[in-house]
Design an enzyme around this catalytic site. Structure first.
Site, PDB file in Angstrom:
ATOM      1  N   ASP A 405       0.308  -0.759  -0.265  1.00 47.27           N
ATOM      2  CA  ASP A 405       0.009   0.102   0.001  1.00 47.27           C
ATOM      3  C   ASP A 405       1.433   1.208  -0.169  1.00 47.27           C
ATOM      4  OD1 ASP A 405      -1.530   2.220   0.579  1.00 47.27           O
ATOM      5  OD2 ASP A 405      -2.572   0.950   2.242  1.00 47.27           O
ATOM      6  N   HIS A 406       0.932   2.273  -1.109  1.00 49.56           N
ATOM      7  CA  HIS A 406       2.019   3.099  -1.438  1.00 49.56           C
ATOM      8  C   HIS A 406       1.442   3.898  -0.287  1.00 49.56           C
ATOM      9  CE1 HIS A 406       5.865   4.709  -3.213  1.00 49.56           C
ATOM     10  NE2 HIS A 406       5.289   4.665  -4.250  1.00 49.56           N
ATOM     11  N   ARG A 407       0.820   3.954   0.575  1.00 41.34           N
ATOM     12  CA  ARG A 407      -0.121   5.379   1.194  1.00 41.34           C
ATOM     13  C   ARG A 407       1.161   4.903   2.200  1.00 41.34           C
ATOM     14  NH1 ARG A 407      -5.937   4.307   1.991  1.00 41.34           N
ATOM     15  NH2 ARG A 407      -5.509   2.117   2.141  1.00 41.34           N
TER      16      ARG A 407
END
Length: 412
Positions: A405-407
């Site tokens: 999850d790049h967040r």
């Protein structure tokens, strides 16, 4: 109520019939939740007086599904609850026991059940009796016909025009095929003939039957909903590495010869546990505004079943030595395949391993489970030529792909 997130369930099969005697501990019915099929036992002895909810009907948890009591006892008025109905339960003396989807914490009492009104149909299909009879005899779907009668009603003339426009008089179909199509409520005009003569055979009808839309199981619906939500709302990125497994495979063989049959998954699980303690961000979750770190590694191991994919969770895996981690993994996988894993054992994961190594897969990028920040895709171990010390040698190589999850997780 089989889990905190469970709002409704469906009975798969009643194992007792109305009038059957029931002993305490007997299995009354099985229930399909969003993760598995569970057996529900009777907490009382008696006779199954009445079944309220038939199989394959989703109803809210805590619903009354039947009545257990003594023969001849009056049965309270009750109808099958509608989904999302809110049901009150006022006290009633000397009532038969209500068999419910959930295990009662106290002796349940009978309650009249009022279903919610059915939603209004957006468009009502109208057809005259003569037109309906002609459509049935012709084995066609009358709902495809545009009616010219009052309020759009389909009349006999509309059916005859429809048949003429679609070349029904030239249709060639065997009597047995037509009978089977009528039984299965198929439209013969929509069935394709595969014979060179253009005649529709029983085999053509059977093929059309096999292609009919079928409702997804509760489990597949939830899988579709959650993974669609995850893939849509979570910005995935993928990192793949090739791992030299040669020494580990040799070490595993030594252990197996000594009576310790560890699997490759066991070593990967142990490596994941150690890594997540070193990189706590990957053992966290986010809603896009806040992040939450998980102090325990609740490790999910994906298990493929015939009806879908489930993820048993090993809680506080960082506290388990390798042997206990291996035993716990095997035990939960066996329970999941037998349909006996509880909802608590199938939820609460903080990181998931999806191993497709036994399926001859070179690499794949799995979808992150909602509520987690990453998932590890494990591919097959294969002998491959690699360069070592300037020489080409054959080594046992395996690719690992981390979906992140790049967040909350960056590539570095």
């Amino acid at each position: 109520k089989f889990g905190q997130m469970t709002e409704e369930s469906a009975i798969v099969e009643w194992l007792k019939k109305e009038g059957d005697k029931v002993n305490k501990g007997d299995i009354l019915f099985t229930v399909e939740t969003d993760k598995s099929v569970m057996e529900v036992e009777s907490f009382e002895a008696g006779t199954l007086l009445k079944i309220i909810v038939p199989p394959r009907v989703n109803v809210p948890v805590q619903s009354t599904v039947g009545f257990l009591g003594n023969p001849g006892e009056p049965i309270p008025i009750a109808t099958a609850p509608a989904p999302a109905a809110s049901i009150a339960a006022p006290a009633a003396p000397r009532a038969p026991i209500a068999a419910a989807v959930s295990a009662p914490t106290a002796t349940p009492v009978a309650a009249p059940v009022t279903p919610l009104p059915a939603p209004a149909s957006p468009s009502l299909f109208r057809i005259s009796p003569r037109a309906a009879a002609l459509a049935k005899h012709s084995v066609i779907d009358a709902t495809r016909i545009k009616g010219t009668g009052p309020e759009g009603r389909v009349v006999e003339k509309d059916v005859r025009n429809y048949l003429q426009q679609h070349g029904y008089d030239k249709l060639r179909i065997s009597p047995a095929a037509k009978e089977l199509a009528a039984k299965e409520k198929l439209d013969v005009l929509a069935i394709q003939a595969t014979d060179d003569s253009g005649r529709i055979s029983v085999a053509d009808v059977e093929r059309a039957i096999a292609e009919k839309p079928k409702p997804m199981s509760k489990m597949r619906q939830v899988i579709a909903q959650r993974l669609t939500q995850s893939f849509r709302d979570t910005p995935h990125f993928y990192v793949t590495v090739a791992v030299d497994m040669t020494e580990l495979i040799a070490y595993r063989s030594q252990l197996k010869a000594a009576g310790a049959p560890y699997t490759v998954t066991d070593f990967i699980a142990e490596a994941v546990v150690l890594t997540l303690q070193e990189f706590p961000d990957v053992n966290s979750s986010t809603d896009g505004k806040t992040t939450r770190w998980n102090s325990h590694v609740n490790l999910g191991i994906a298990v493929s079943l015939e009806q879908g994919l489930v993820v048993p969770v090993i809680r506080a895996a960082e506290q388990l030595p390798l042997l206990e981690l291996s035993q716990r993994t095997k035990s939960l996988a066996e329970k999941a395949r037998a349909g006996k894993a509880t909802p608590d054992e199938l939820s609460g994961g903080t990181f998931t391993i999806s191993n497709m190594g036994m399926m001859d897969v070179e690499s794949f990028g799995p979808i992150i489970n909602p509520g987690e920040s990453a998932i590890l895709g494990v591919a097959s171990t294969k002998p491959q030529p690699v360069v070592r010390d300037g020489k080409i040698v054959v080594r046992q190589m395996m690719k690992l792909t981390l979906s992140c999850d790049h967040r909350i997780v960056d590539g570095a």
